[in-house]
Design a protein around this motif. Structure first.
Motif, PDB file in Angstrom:
ATOM      1  N   THR B   5       0.837  -1.200   0.000  1.00 54.04           N
ATOM      2  CA  THR B   5       0.000   0.000   0.000  1.00 54.04           C
ATOM      3  C   THR B   5       0.869   1.246   0.000  1.00 54.04           C
ATOM      4  OG1 THR B   5      -1.741  -1.150   1.231  1.00 54.04           O
ATOM      5  CG2 THR B   5      -1.813   1.254   1.211  1.00 54.04           C
ATOM      6  N   GLN B   6       0.659   2.074  -1.018  1.00 58.01           N
ATOM      7  CA  GLN B   6       1.332   3.346  -1.079  1.00 58.01           C
ATOM      8  C   GLN B   6       0.295   4.453  -0.908  1.00 58.01           C
ATOM      9  OE1 GLN B   6       4.074   2.223  -4.812  1.00 58.01           O
ATOM     10  NE2 GLN B   6       4.558   4.197  -3.883  1.00 58.01           N
ATOM     11  N   SER B   7       0.643   5.405  -0.085  1.00 56.21           N
ATOM     12  CA  SER B   7      -0.286   6.519   0.094  1.00 56.21           C
ATOM     13  C   SER B   7       0.485   7.821   0.237  1.00 56.21           C
ATOM     14  CB  SER B   7      -1.162   6.281   1.330  1.00 56.21           C
ATOM     15  OG  SER B   7      -0.350   6.168   2.490  1.00 56.21           O
ATOM     16  N   PRO B   8      -0.134   8.943  -0.207  1.00 51.49           N
ATOM     17  CA  PRO B   8      -1.370   8.997  -0.984  1.00 51.49           C
ATOM     18  C   PRO B   8      -1.120   8.651  -2.443  1.00 51.49           C
ATOM     19  CG  PRO B   8      -0.492  11.189  -0.733  1.00 51.49           C
ATOM     20  CD  PRO B   8       0.428  10.286   0.038  1.00 51.49           C
ATOM     21  N   LYS B   9      -2.165   8.602  -3.253  1.00 48.45           N
ATOM     22  CA  LYS B   9      -2.012   8.313  -4.664  1.00 48.45           C
ATOM     23  C   LYS B   9      -1.455   9.529  -5.401  1.00 48.45           C
ATOM     24  CE  LYS B   9      -4.604   6.355  -8.524  1.00 48.45           C
ATOM     25  NZ  LYS B   9      -5.913   5.803  -8.956  1.00 48.45           N
ATOM     26  N   TYR B  10      -1.928  10.725  -5.015  1.00 47.18           N
ATOM     27  CA  TYR B  10      -1.443  11.981  -5.579  1.00 47.18           C
ATOM     28  C   TYR B  10      -1.004  12.881  -4.434  1.00 47.18           C
ATOM     29  CZ  TYR B  10      -3.972  10.493  -9.758  1.00 47.18           C
ATOM     30  OH  TYR B  10      -4.419   9.786 -10.846  1.00 47.18           O
ATOM     31  N   LEU B  11       0.096  13.592  -4.643  1.00 43.37           N
ATOM     32  CA  LEU B  11       0.644  14.448  -3.600  1.00 43.37           C
ATOM     33  C   LEU B  11       1.182  15.720  -4.246  1.00 43.37           C
ATOM     34  CD1 LEU B  11       1.221  14.594  -0.583  1.00 43.37           C
ATOM     35  CD2 LEU B  11       3.348  13.370  -0.986  1.00 43.37           C
ATOM     36  N   PHE B  12       0.798  16.852  -3.666  1.00 41.10           N
ATOM     37  CA  PHE B  12       1.234  18.142  -4.189  1.00 41.10           C
ATOM     38  C   PHE B  12       1.973  18.888  -3.083  1.00 41.10           C
ATOM     39  CE2 PHE B  12      -1.098  17.940  -8.125  1.00 41.10           C
ATOM     40  CZ  PHE B  12      -2.116  17.059  -7.835  1.00 41.10           C
ATOM     41  N   ARG B  13       3.129  19.440  -3.431  1.00 43.93           N
ATOM     42  CA  ARG B  13       3.926  20.184  -2.457  1.00 43.93           C
ATOM     43  C   ARG B  13       4.538  21.406  -3.116  1.00 43.93           C
ATOM     44  NH1 ARG B  13       1.626  17.906   0.833  1.00 43.93           N
ATOM     45  NH2 ARG B  13       2.380  16.708   2.627  1.00 43.93           N
ATOM     46  N   LYS B  14       4.857  22.354  -2.263  1.00 39.26           N
ATOM     47  CA  LYS B  14       5.574  23.550  -2.713  1.00 39.26           C
ATOM     48  C   LYS B  14       7.070  23.277  -2.683  1.00 39.26           C
ATOM     49  CE  LYS B  14       2.104  26.435  -3.187  1.00 39.26           C
ATOM     50  NZ  LYS B  14       1.773  27.019  -4.522  1.00 39.26           N
ATOM     51  N   GLU B  15       7.761  23.906  -3.607  1.00 39.33           N
ATOM     52  CA  GLU B  15       9.220  23.772  -3.651  1.00 39.33           C
ATOM     53  C   GLU B  15       9.821  24.208  -2.317  1.00 39.33           C
ATOM     54  OE1 GLU B  15      10.744  25.404  -7.257  1.00 39.33           O
ATOM     55  OE2 GLU B  15      12.764  25.597  -6.452  1.00 39.33           O
ATOM     56  N   GLY B  16      10.838  23.451  -1.877  1.00 35.26           N
ATOM     57  CA  GLY B  16      11.499  23.771  -0.625  1.00 35.26           C
ATOM     58  C   GLY B  16      10.992  23.001   0.575  1.00 35.26           C
ATOM     59  N   GLN B  17       9.896  22.264   0.387  1.00 33.36           N
ATOM     60  CA  GLN B  17       9.340  21.466   1.475  1.00 33.36           C
ATOM     61  C   GLN B  17       9.802  20.022   1.360  1.00 33.36           C
ATOM     62  OE1 GLN B  17       5.110  21.964   0.937  1.00 33.36           O
ATOM     63  NE2 GLN B  17       5.022  23.753   2.287  1.00 33.36           N
TER      64      GLN B  17
END
Lengths: 109, 113
Positions: B5-17
């Motif tokens: 199991t991999q989570s989450p399926k989609y992940l959004f982050r800001k640069e630098g995090q």
């Protein structure tokens, strides 16, 4: 470093045709596997085949370790066979698997 | 059902995090792997682990870190040092590292903007 080369890079077939995909590797093999990646990105293990021949339905695979290549045969292709086929090679670095660049297969109805 | 199991399926982050991707397996497999896939490309090995509390760098480990505190878990941290973190990340496991089939999770698509 280890070279794992797959051919052809792209293959287009009509439903019902047969095909052969090839994987060449540059060193002694301890581990050789074939995978299918579907359009949604899921990777399915087709064969674990460091040597010899195996068959599973319309698919079969052969690895000739002494000549450093493996072949994946697909017979009577179906549209659901479309996707990307990868081979993964493991040599003397125990546990490390290196993937080839893949063969993109498109089967038209 | 057993699986990875991999989570989450989609992940959004800001640069630098920094961001941590989860991978859990209940197959009782010893070895676990992280691969990265870029569009139209093959899979490249980031890190792998054959036993608890031990792991090895793959071909593209720079900018990534992992831990293997439990047999069933192998989280991957994408640090701010990774120059091109946007990619499809795949976790895999196998019963033993050298001579058994590799099985994959469904992947996490990471987008960094």
């Amino acid at each position: 470093g280890i070279q794992v080369e797959q051919s052809p890079p792209d293959l287009i077939l009509q439903e019902g045709a047969n095909s052969t995909l090839r994987c060449n590797f540059s060193d002694s093999v301890n581990n050789l596997q074939w995978f299918h990646q579907n359009p949604w990105g899921q990777l399915i293990n087709l064969f674990y085949i460091p040597s010899g021949t195996k068959q599973n339905g319309r698919l079969s695979a052969t690895t000739v370790a002494t000549e450093r290549y493996s072949l994946l045969y697909i017979s009577s292709s179906q549209t659901t066979d479309s996707g990307v086929y990868f081979c993964a090679y493991g040599g003397t670095s125990y546990g490390k698997l290196t993937f080839g660049q893949g063969t993109i297969l498109t089967v038209h109805p | 059902d057993g699986g990875i199991t991999q989570s989450p399926k989609y992940l959004f982050r800001k640069e630098g995090q920094n961001v941590t991707l989860s991978c859990e397996q209940n197959l009782n497999h010893d070895a676990m792997y992280w691969y990265r896939q870029d569009p139209g490309q093959g899979l490249r090995l980031i890190y792998y682990s054959q036993i608890v509390n031990d792991f090895q760098k793959g071909d593209i480990a720079e900018g990534y870190s992992v831990s293997r505190e439990k047999k069933e878990s192998f989280p991957l941290t994408v640090t701010s040092a990774q120059k091109n973190p946007t990619a499809f990340y795949l976790c895999a496991s196998t019963l033993t590292g050298g001579n058994s089939p590799l099985h994959f999770g469904n992947g996490t698509r990471l987008t960094v903007t």
